[in-house]
Design a protein around this motif. Structure first.
Motif, PDB file in Angstrom:
ATOM      1  N   GLU A 296      12.702  53.169  55.964  1.00 36.28           N
ATOM      2  CA  GLU A 296      11.466  53.263  56.722  1.00 36.28           C
ATOM      3  C   GLU A 296      11.662  54.099  57.995  1.00 36.28           C
ATOM      4  OE1 GLU A 296      12.620  50.229  55.411  1.00 36.28           O
ATOM      5  OE2 GLU A 296      11.373  50.795  53.689  1.00 36.28           O
TER       6      GLU A 296
ATOM      7  N   GLN B 242       3.667  57.786  47.422  1.00 37.63           N
ATOM      8  CA  GLN B 242       2.557  57.189  48.149  1.00 37.63           C
ATOM      9  C   GLN B 242       1.976  58.291  49.038  1.00 37.63           C
ATOM     10  OE1 GLN B 242       3.742  53.580  50.191  1.00 37.63           O
ATOM     11  NE2 GLN B 242       4.727  52.724  48.380  1.00 37.63           N
TER      12      GLN B 242
ATOM     13  N   TYR C  91       5.389  50.152  64.481  1.00 37.39           N
ATOM     14  CA  TYR C  91       6.406  49.465  63.686  1.00 37.39           C
ATOM     15  C   TYR C  91       7.797  49.620  64.288  1.00 37.39           C
ATOM     16  CZ  TYR C  91       9.733  48.692  59.912  1.00 37.39           C
ATOM     17  OH  TYR C  91      10.811  48.271  59.169  1.00 37.39           O
TER      18      TYR C  91
ATOM     19  N   ILE D  96       9.460  46.040  56.848  1.00 34.85           N
ATOM     20  CA  ILE D  96       8.685  46.478  55.696  1.00 34.85           C
ATOM     21  C   ILE D  96       9.627  47.037  54.643  1.00 34.85           C
ATOM     22  CG2 ILE D  96       6.636  46.969  57.082  1.00 34.85           C
ATOM     23  CD1 ILE D  96       7.319  49.955  56.803  1.00 34.85           C
ATOM     24  N   THR D  97       9.156  47.058  53.410  1.00 34.47           N
ATOM     25  CA  THR D  97       9.948  47.623  52.320  1.00 34.47           C
ATOM     26  C   THR D  97       9.265  48.808  51.641  1.00 34.47           C
ATOM     27  OG1 THR D  97       9.057  45.892  50.867  1.00 34.47           O
ATOM     28  CG2 THR D  97      11.214  45.493  51.846  1.00 34.47           C
ATOM     29  N   ASP D  98       8.046  49.116  52.051  1.00 31.36           N
ATOM     30  CA  ASP D  98       7.408  50.363  51.629  1.00 31.36           C
ATOM     31  C   ASP D  98       6.386  50.756  52.685  1.00 31.36           C
ATOM     32  OD1 ASP D  98       4.420  50.165  49.861  1.00 31.36           O
ATOM     33  OD2 ASP D  98       5.313  48.418  50.811  1.00 31.36           O
ATOM     34  N   ASP D  99       6.001  52.027  52.686  1.00 33.70           N
ATOM     35  CA  ASP D  99       5.137  52.550  53.746  1.00 33.70           C
ATOM     36  C   ASP D  99       3.790  51.843  53.800  1.00 33.70           C
ATOM     37  OD1 ASP D  99       7.102  54.473  54.346  1.00 33.70           O
ATOM     38  OD2 ASP D  99       6.330  55.814  52.788  1.00 33.70           O
ATOM     39  N   SER D 100       3.233  51.533  52.642  1.00 29.94           N
ATOM     40  CA  SER D 100       1.888  50.955  52.618  1.00 29.94           C
ATOM     41  C   SER D 100       1.838  49.560  53.228  1.00 29.94           C
ATOM     42  CB  SER D 100       1.348  50.913  51.185  1.00 29.94           C
ATOM     43  OG  SER D 100       2.056  49.958  50.406  1.00 29.94           O
ATOM     44  N   GLN D 101       2.977  48.909  53.347  1.00 25.81           N
ATOM     45  CA  GLN D 101       3.006  47.564  53.928  1.00 25.81           C
ATOM     46  C   GLN D 101       2.589  47.585  55.403  1.00 25.81           C
ATOM     47  OE1 GLN D 101       6.738  45.569  53.250  1.00 25.81           O
ATOM     48  NE2 GLN D 101       6.013  43.604  54.034  1.00 25.81           N
TER      49      GLN D 101
ATOM     50  N   GLU E  76      -0.749  46.148  56.076  1.00 32.05           N
ATOM     51  CA  GLU E  76      -0.876  44.691  56.080  1.00 32.05           C
ATOM     52  C   GLU E  76      -0.636  44.116  57.471  1.00 32.05           C
ATOM     53  OE1 GLU E  76       1.576  43.095  52.899  1.00 32.05           O
ATOM     54  OE2 GLU E  76       1.158  44.898  51.706  1.00 32.05           O
TER      55      GLU E  76
ATOM     56  N   ARG F 274      -5.727  45.950  58.521  1.00 31.57           N
ATOM     57  CA  ARG F 274      -6.205  45.217  57.357  1.00 31.57           C
ATOM     58  C   ARG F 274      -7.562  45.738  56.875  1.00 31.57           C
ATOM     59  NH1 ARG F 274      -2.632  42.065  54.616  1.00 31.57           N
ATOM     60  NH2 ARG F 274      -4.448  40.996  53.769  1.00 31.57           N
TER      61      ARG F 274
END
Length: 235
Positions: A86, A166, A180, A187-192, A195, A199
């Protein structure tokens, strides 16, 4: 470009590959005469819509990557990564052209993502600010508690395994990455990031490909070689 918007591609290849116990970093392992990162770049460089391609690498791999990049007609810029995938992506984002409006991120060790998958992802970026690729889970998933006891079983119809590519609005993604980096979130991926920080923006899921594996273990190398051999047999 997409609809007149400058489009950047960031390919992360700065991992250490410790799970393989191999002296050669994962992107530079060979499959059928080509390194993994070459297989990835072969596809990405074939997509004319990318206005720039940024590769994120380890400083120790600079000589390797310089030799590889000579094989491509496209101009590919590289920057040094950081301690996590990340944070390495953030280094790539910071290196994007000042005119960048759209950005696609991809793991350098996912060499089998098809051109179609990239184009499917980019097509949804015309209407969405965040797009991810994912495959439906084939397995039943259990959520465990801290004592390794089953807590509950989510409905498999709504469980997806997230992949790359992504794609995002740069102006949306970059500020979230800035937050971040200063946070204690993981996080484990960019889109997280959405969250945690946004939102309200919907993240669109595009159907991925089961062959689009991330090569992280020695078993994955065995699959990759078998997959390449099977594709050769199809021709």
């Amino acid at each position: 470009m997409i609809d007149g918007k400058f489009l950047s591609a960031i390919v992360t290849a700065a991992g250490s590959g410790t799970r393989m116990n191999n002296s050669i970093n994962k992107p530079y392992l060979e499959i059928d005469g080509k390194t993994i990162i070459e297989l990835t770049l072969d596809t990405i460089t074939s997509i004319d819509e990318f206005d720039e391609i940024i590769l994120v690498i380890r400083p120790a791999d600079e000589d390797n990557i310089r030799s590889i990049l000579k094989k491509y007609d496209r101009d590919i810029k590289y920057v040094y990564g950081s301690t996590t995938r990340e944070k390495s992506t953030f280094e790539g984002l910071k290196a994007c052209n000042k005119n960048c409006e759209l950005v696609l991120t991809h793991d350098g060790v996912r060499p089998f993502a098809s051109r179609k998958l990239f184009y499917d992802t980019l097509s949804h970026l015309k209407k969405c600010k965040a797009v991810v690729t994912a495959t439906k889970s084939k397995d039943t998933v259990k959520i465990a508690d801290e004592n390794m006891h089953v807590d509950f079983t989510p409905n498999r119809d709504y469980v997806y395994n997230i992949q790359t590519p992504q794609a995002f609005s740069y102006q949306t993604l970059f500020p979230m990455y800035e937050k971040y980096i200063e946070s204690e979130f993981k996080i484990t991926d960019d889109s997280q990031l959405f969250e945690f920080f946004d939102r309200h923006t919907k993240v669109k899921i595009v159907e991925g490909e089961y062959s689009n594996i991330k090569i992280t273990t020695n078993e994955d190398i065995l699959f990759a070689r078998a997959y390449v051999e099977s594709k050769r047999g199809d021709k």
